[in-house]
Design an enzyme around this catalytic site. Sequence first.
Site, short mmCIF file in Angstrom:
data_model
loop_
_atom_site.label_atom_id
_atom_site.label_comp_id
_atom_site.label_asym_id
_atom_site.label_seq_id
_atom_site.Cartn_x
_atom_site.Cartn_y
_atom_site.Cartn_z
N LYS A 168 -0.27 -3.25 7.22
CA LYS A 168 1.08 -3.03 7.74
C LYS A 168 1.36 -3.91 8.96
O LYS A 168 2.49 -4.35 9.16
CB LYS A 168 1.30 -1.55 8.08
CG LYS A 168 1.41 -0.69 6.83
CD LYS A 168 2.13 0.63 7.06
CE LYS A 168 2.36 1.32 5.71
NZ LYS A 168 2.96 2.63 5.80
N LYS A 188 -0.02 -1.46 -5.49
CA LYS A 188 0.47 -0.08 -5.54
C LYS A 188 2.00 -0.01 -5.63
O LYS A 188 2.68 -0.80 -4.99
CB LYS A 188 0.01 0.61 -4.23
CG LYS A 188 0.21 2.09 -4.19
CD LYS A 188 -0.12 2.65 -2.80
CE LYS A 188 1.06 2.59 -1.87
NZ LYS A 188 1.12 3.65 -0.86
N LYS A 195 7.32 2.45 -1.80
CA LYS A 195 8.75 2.59 -1.47
C LYS A 195 9.21 1.47 -0.55
O LYS A 195 10.40 1.26 -0.38
CB LYS A 195 9.08 3.97 -0.92
CG LYS A 195 8.28 4.48 0.25
CD LYS A 195 8.92 5.79 0.74
CE LYS A 195 7.94 6.93 0.92
NZ LYS A 195 7.05 6.81 2.05
P1 ATP Z 1 4.71 3.19 0.86
O1 ATP Z 1 4.82 3.58 -0.57
O2 ATP Z 1 5.98 2.66 1.43
O3 ATP Z 1 3.51 2.34 1.16
P2 ATP Z 1 3.27 5.37 1.82
O4 ATP Z 1 2.05 4.88 1.13
O5 ATP Z 1 3.23 5.57 3.25
O6 ATP Z 1 4.54 4.52 1.59
P3 ATP Z 1 4.00 8.08 1.33
O7 ATP Z 1 5.22 8.37 0.57
O8 ATP Z 1 3.95 8.46 2.74
O9 ATP Z 1 3.66 6.60 0.97
O10 ATP Z 1 2.77 8.74 0.60
C1 ATP Z 1 2.75 10.08 0.34
C2 ATP Z 1 1.60 10.40 -0.55
O11 ATP Z 1 1.79 9.80 -1.82
C3 ATP Z 1 0.25 9.91 -0.06
O12 ATP Z 1 -0.72 10.90 -0.31
C4 ATP Z 1 0.00 8.68 -0.86
O13 ATP Z 1 -1.38 8.46 -1.04
C5 ATP Z 1 0.68 9.02 -2.17
N1 ATP Z 1 1.18 7.81 -2.83
C6 ATP Z 1 2.07 6.90 -2.36
N2 ATP Z 1 2.28 5.91 -3.24
C7 ATP Z 1 1.48 6.18 -4.32
C8 ATP Z 1 1.21 5.54 -5.58
N3 ATP Z 1 1.79 4.40 -5.91
N4 ATP Z 1 0.35 6.12 -6.43
C9 ATP Z 1 -0.25 7.29 -6.13
N5 ATP Z 1 -0.06 7.94 -4.97
C10 ATP Z 1 0.78 7.41 -4.06
#
Ligand code: ATP
Length: 331
Positions: free
Chosen positions: A114, A196, A199
């Site tokens: 990040k 991955k 968002k």
């Molecule tokens: P970003 O997707 O922007 O990187 P982030 O990883 O911070 O955001 P959050 O929405 O805060 O995502 O994550 C919430 C939960 O969802 C966490 O436990 C994370 O591990 C899970 N998660 C996020 N994206 C995925 C994915 N693509 N597949 C599986 N689990 C996910």
Amino acid sequence: MKRIVSGIQPTGSINIGTYLGSLKNFVKLQDQLPDHEFYIFIADLHAITVPKEKQFLRQKIKELAAIYIACGLDPKRVNLFIQSEVPAHSQMAYLLQCHSYMGELERMTQFKDKSKKQEKGVTVGLFSYPTLMAGDILLYDAEYVPVGQDQKQHLELTRDIANRVNNRYGDFFTVPEPLIAEVGAKIMSLTEPTSKMSKSDTNIKSRIELLDPENIIKKRINSAMTDSLGTIKFDQEARPGISNLITIYSSITGKTYEEIENIYDGKGYKEFKEDLGEIVYQELKPIQDRYNELLNSKELTEILDNGRENASKIAYKKIMKFNNKIGLGRK
Ligand code: ATP
Ligand code: LTN
């Protein structure tokens, strides 16, 4: 009482990656573990580690609260609250920063990723983020923490900090265990299936958002990247695109990879993708309907008030005990 703690950041629109990797798992666990108390929150303090516009943040906090309930969290089973409304989270983060080392935070891969992406300054908050997360968990003496694969390293750090404090002052924190979904722990991008689904990805076609309309859901699946082999066979390494779609299929329907391969034996991508589009739409439709009912409702406000009250009681007591344990203030 045994406790489960987890949070999601209100940093954008929730996509099926977060849903399948995290939210859906919370809902399963609330039914599977009737002896546990659940503390699930909107991690708004985490969201500001990368600066956010005020109105945007407010809106995303509210949306995420409605999404949690719309996805099936039962407010009778789960204490749902907004992290910043329980000030003990910030306090605990500071106390844990004084029990963590620069070196261990510098090793965090999420920080490395990040901070590289940050065009302007990297905040101290982004660096110390894992200590805030450790505080979220240790405040409640959580036994289990359901998260996606990408949070495993932060959980390991949390365990290290908990053990360090316990060794120094005598048993004080429960050392938590991560709970990572067997299928769906890492849903990949639809356009670049080796990274991955996120968002914060600038390519909107890389994901399906929970609130996307039917035509968009189906379009995204139809145009998802696959390969030229044309068969429905799971092979994460060699065929990440189709494997990702099979994973999505499996984590929604509960069918194993093998069952899915058998259903589509002799069939091609077109048929598979059409079915998957319908499966995803059918999964999201009731969530969207419930979300629209909840968004500006009194019901949602009451759920969040109630969650804040219950969480605050536990968190405040734990902070006071910790202050005392390390010799702060007066006895
Ligand atoms: P970003 O997707 O922007 O990187 P982030 O990883 O911070 O955001 P959050 O929405 O805060 O995502 O994550 C919430 C939960 O969802 C966490 O436990 C994370 O591990 C899970 N998660 C996020 N994206 C995925 C994915 N693509 N597949 C599986 N689990 C996910
Ligand atoms: N860091 C997590 C969100 C998060 C969390 C937590 C998860 C913040 N605090 C405590 C579990 C427990 C993320 O970015 N997905």
